[in-house]
Write a protein that holds these residues in place. Structure first.
Motif, PDB file in Angstrom:
ATOM      1  N   VAL A  58       1.218  -0.892  -0.294  1.00 45.85           N
ATOM      2  CA  VAL A  58       0.259  -0.450   0.123  1.00 45.85           C
ATOM      3  C   VAL A  58       0.980   1.368  -0.036  1.00 45.85           C
ATOM      4  N   LYS A  59      -0.292   2.652  -0.801  1.00 46.84           N
ATOM      5  CA  LYS A  59       1.413   3.580  -0.680  1.00 46.84           C
ATOM      6  C   LYS A  59       0.151   4.720  -0.275  1.00 46.84           C
ATOM      7  N   PRO A  60       1.481   5.921   0.350  1.00 49.06           N
ATOM      8  CA  PRO A  60       0.175   7.229   1.085  1.00 49.06           C
ATOM      9  C   PRO A  60      -1.115   7.167  -0.408  1.00 49.06           C
ATOM     10  N   GLY A  61      -2.426   7.448   0.478  1.00 48.62           N
ATOM     11  CA  GLY A  61      -3.273   8.219  -0.801  1.00 48.62           C
ATOM     12  C   GLY A  61      -4.077   7.145  -0.829  1.00 48.62           C
ATOM     13  N   ASP A  62      -4.048   5.900  -0.751  1.00 47.91           N
ATOM     14  CA  ASP A  62      -5.037   4.230  -1.128  1.00 47.91           C
ATOM     15  C   ASP A  62      -6.049   4.714  -0.582  1.00 47.91           C
ATOM     16  N   LYS A  63      -7.647   3.900  -0.460  1.00 50.18           N
ATOM     17  CA  LYS A  63      -8.250   3.701   0.133  1.00 50.18           C
ATOM     18  C   LYS A  63      -7.995   2.598   0.181  1.00 50.18           C
ATOM     19  N   VAL A  64      -8.645   1.650   1.899  1.00 51.24           N
ATOM     20  CA  VAL A  64      -8.193   1.194   1.616  1.00 51.24           C
ATOM     21  C   VAL A  64      -9.390   0.264   3.022  1.00 51.24           C
ATOM     22  N   LEU A  65      -9.888  -1.589   2.774  1.00 52.99           N
ATOM     23  CA  LEU A  65     -10.705  -1.962   3.948  1.00 52.99           C
ATOM     24  C   LEU A  65      -9.680  -2.452   5.542  1.00 52.99           C
ATOM     25  N   THR A  66     -10.090  -2.142   6.039  1.00 55.83           N
ATOM     26  CA  THR A  66      -9.407  -2.540   7.273  1.00 55.83           C
ATOM     27  C   THR A  66      -9.971  -3.557   8.692  1.00 55.83           C
ATOM     28  N   SER A  67      -9.551  -3.942   8.726  1.00 56.38           N
ATOM     29  CA  SER A  67     -10.249  -5.267   9.944  1.00 56.38           C
ATOM     30  C   SER A  67     -11.035  -4.775  11.012  1.00 56.38           C
ATOM     31  N   LYS A  75      -4.362  10.470  19.025  1.00 53.15           N
ATOM     32  CA  LYS A  75      -5.009  11.424  17.997  1.00 53.15           C
ATOM     33  C   LYS A  75      -3.832  12.859  17.422  1.00 53.15           C
ATOM     34  N   VAL A  76      -3.097  13.624  17.001  1.00 57.12           N
ATOM     35  CA  VAL A  76      -2.543  14.474  16.966  1.00 57.12           C
ATOM     36  C   VAL A  76      -2.750  15.296  16.035  1.00 57.12           C
ATOM     37  N   ASP A  77      -2.387  16.241  17.546  1.00 57.80           N
ATOM     38  CA  ASP A  77      -2.456  17.854  16.623  1.00 57.80           C
ATOM     39  C   ASP A  77      -4.465  17.927  16.306  1.00 57.80           C
ATOM     40  N   GLY A  78      -5.352  16.989  17.321  1.00 57.19           N
ATOM     41  CA  GLY A  78      -6.433  16.958  16.906  1.00 57.19           C
ATOM     42  C   GLY A  78      -7.261  16.209  16.155  1.00 57.19           C
ATOM     43  N   VAL A  79      -6.367  15.664  15.365  1.00 54.88           N
ATOM     44  CA  VAL A  79      -7.130  15.040  14.190  1.00 54.88           C
ATOM     45  C   VAL A  79      -6.725  13.489  15.007  1.00 54.88           C
ATOM     46  N   GLU A  80      -7.713  12.811  14.445  1.00 56.23           N
ATOM     47  CA  GLU A  80      -7.494  10.821  14.982  1.00 56.23           C
ATOM     48  C   GLU A  80      -7.141  10.750  13.726  1.00 56.23           C
ATOM     49  N   TYR A  81      -5.395   9.851  14.619  1.00 59.80           N
ATOM     50  CA  TYR A  81      -5.391   8.355  13.334  1.00 59.80           C
ATOM     51  C   TYR A  81      -5.994   6.927  13.701  1.00 59.80           C
ATOM     52  N   THR A  82      -5.641   5.870  13.221  1.00 59.07           N
ATOM     53  CA  THR A  82      -5.265   4.748  13.283  1.00 59.07           C
ATOM     54  C   THR A  82      -3.514   4.160  13.194  1.00 59.07           C
ATOM     55  N   ILE A  83      -3.520   3.197  13.614  1.00 61.08           N
ATOM     56  CA  ILE A  83      -1.755   3.061  13.712  1.00 61.08           C
ATOM     57  C   ILE A  83      -1.928   1.385  13.752  1.00 61.08           C
ATOM     58  N   LEU A  84      -2.153   0.587  12.189  1.00 56.00           N
ATOM     59  CA  LEU A  84      -2.212  -0.364  12.277  1.00 56.00           C
ATOM     60  C   LEU A  84      -1.062  -1.912  11.559  1.00 56.00           C
ATOM     61  N   LYS A  85      -0.789  -2.681  11.445  1.00 58.37           N
ATOM     62  CA  LYS A  85      -0.245  -3.908  10.679  1.00 58.37           C
ATOM     63  C   LYS A  85      -0.791  -3.740   9.474  1.00 58.37           C
ATOM     64  N   GLN A  86       0.462  -3.904   8.330  1.00 56.74           N
ATOM     65  CA  GLN A  86       0.213  -3.852   6.785  1.00 56.74           C
ATOM     66  C   GLN A  86      -1.319  -4.867   7.126  1.00 56.74           C
ATOM     67  N   GLU A  87      -0.957  -6.321   7.417  1.00 52.94           N
ATOM     68  CA  GLU A  87      -1.623  -7.597   7.743  1.00 52.94           C
ATOM     69  C   GLU A  87      -3.082  -7.574   8.044  1.00 52.94           C
ATOM     70  N   ASP A  88      -3.466  -5.480   8.755  1.00 56.15           N
ATOM     71  CA  ASP A  88      -4.793  -6.116   9.263  1.00 56.15           C
ATOM     72  C   ASP A  88      -5.306  -5.385   8.354  1.00 56.15           C
ATOM     73  N   ILE A  89      -4.841  -5.084   7.203  1.00 57.89           N
ATOM     74  CA  ILE A  89      -5.795  -4.226   5.997  1.00 57.89           C
ATOM     75  C   ILE A  89      -6.433  -5.663   5.287  1.00 57.89           C
ATOM     76  N   LEU A  90      -7.396  -5.578   4.905  1.00 57.62           N
ATOM     77  CA  LEU A  90      -7.795  -6.450   3.954  1.00 57.62           C
ATOM     78  C   LEU A  90      -7.994  -6.483   2.696  1.00 57.62           C
ATOM     79  N   ALA A  91      -8.152  -4.798   2.460  1.00 57.55           N
ATOM     80  CA  ALA A  91      -8.531  -4.813   0.397  1.00 57.55           C
ATOM     81  C   ALA A  91      -8.049  -3.678   0.281  1.00 57.55           C
ATOM     82  N   ILE A  92      -7.793  -3.190  -1.117  1.00 54.42           N
ATOM     83  CA  ILE A  92      -7.610  -1.649  -1.299  1.00 54.42           C
ATOM     84  C   ILE A  92      -8.348  -1.636  -2.105  1.00 54.42           C
ATOM     85  N   VAL A  93      -9.364  -0.394  -1.858  1.00 52.22           N
ATOM     86  CA  VAL A  93     -10.898   0.746  -2.639  1.00 52.22           C
ATOM     87  C   VAL A  93     -10.549   0.787  -3.835  1.00 52.22           C
ATOM     88  N   GLU A  94     -10.252   0.585  -5.330  1.00 58.25           N
ATOM     89  CA  GLU A  94     -10.255   1.017  -6.115  1.00 58.25           C
ATOM     90  C   GLU A  94     -11.459   2.280  -6.828  1.00 58.25           C
TER      91      GLU A  94
END
Length: 94
Positions: A58-67, A75-94
């Motif tokens: 995967v690369k930045p900008g990809d839309k993905v489905l996650t577990s 939360k960084v600078d008021g924005v919520e992010y999630t950090i996960l392993k690549q194996e928790d990504i199920l698919a890339i959405v095109e």
């Protein structure tokens, strides 16, 4: 502040949950399902993890489905992010 993930980790930003159903019913905040579609913000370099070579697909900008309940929310600078392993990504959405 930038987040730079290590090894096979990925930083994602979840998309907003749907507020209405397809039939037009407006959902209350507690009734919304946790979204599973996210946009990738940053990708780690891959490398060797537990003796196995990890290639990043995967690369930045990809839309993905996650577990559904994977990753660690931060939360960084008021924005919520999630950090996960690549194996928790199920698919890339095109």
């Amino acid at each position: 502040m930038n987040i730079k993930p290590l090894a096979d980790r990925v930083v994602i930003k979840m998309t907003e949950a749907e507020e209405t159903t397809k039939s037009g019913i407006i959902l209350a905040g507690s009734a919304k399902e946790k979204p599973q579609v996210a946009e990738i913000v940053a990708v780690g370099p891959g490398g060797i993890v537990d003796g196995n070579k990890i290639e990043m697909y995967v690369k930045p900008g990809d839309k993905v489905l996650t577990s559904k309940y994977s990753g660690t929310e931060v939360k960084v600078d008021g924005v919520e992010y999630t950090i996960l392993k690549q194996e928790d990504i199920l698919a890339i959405v095109e």
